[in-house]
Design an enzyme around this catalytic site. Sequence first.
Site: not given
Length: 264
Positions: A64-65
């Site tokens: 979940d960058i």
Amino acid sequence: MHCCLAFEVPLLVYEYVPNGTLFDLIHQSQLPISWNMRIKIAADIAGAVAYLHFASSVPIYHRDIKSTNILMDEKYVVKVSDFGTSKFVAVDQTHLTTLVKGTFGYLDPEYFQTSQYTDKGDVYSFGVILVELLTGQRAISLDVSQERNLSTRFLACMEANNLDAIIDTQVSKQAKIEEVIEFARLAKRCLNITGRMRPNMKEVARELESLSVSQLSANVTHAIEEANMYEAKSVLVPNIDYTGTSGDSVASTSDAHPLMSTKF
């Protein structure tokens, strides 16, 4: 990050980060972000994610960058946060098969189609952050009259050789065109629709670090040149004799200094 056990339910205690998130800095702050700072932030994030993939005792895929998960301390040093969807992977494991999770606009399209997450999924998400830094625009546009996905608009501009149409004006004013092109090409490679064609985060970090060092070296060289120019302009000009009659004055050229011919 620490764990507090003083309550019935354990609590995670995070370090205070006064400058908020990278999203705040890019999209909500009134302060202009210098090109130097954008490169440094990108290089620092890449280094942190590369550490998760290659240097930690067990490889970790963040999954979940995004700019809201990049925190900024008082010196704008980045800290990658929110590991709620992250996964440990075995050293010999090539992918994870999971329910699709992530944030629209940053989500790897290959993962969306196959449900198989690899380290290249983080690379894709990081590529979106690179484009945010380059353009100053959100990953998902609030303007419904245009293509809402930033990565799609960016790739279309790259394909049309029309990068000027999308880059931030602050970048246009400060950055050298060759630096912008190098940065944009790296972002394009990270956003390749095919995961195996993307660089890994170690390669990305290396390229950004090289760009950062090159840019710093150029700044130092420029500063030295400016200092030398100032020193040259400060050279004492020899005395000039003024003689003449009836208010006319004529300069003696016998001791004239070459700098006298320069207009300042």
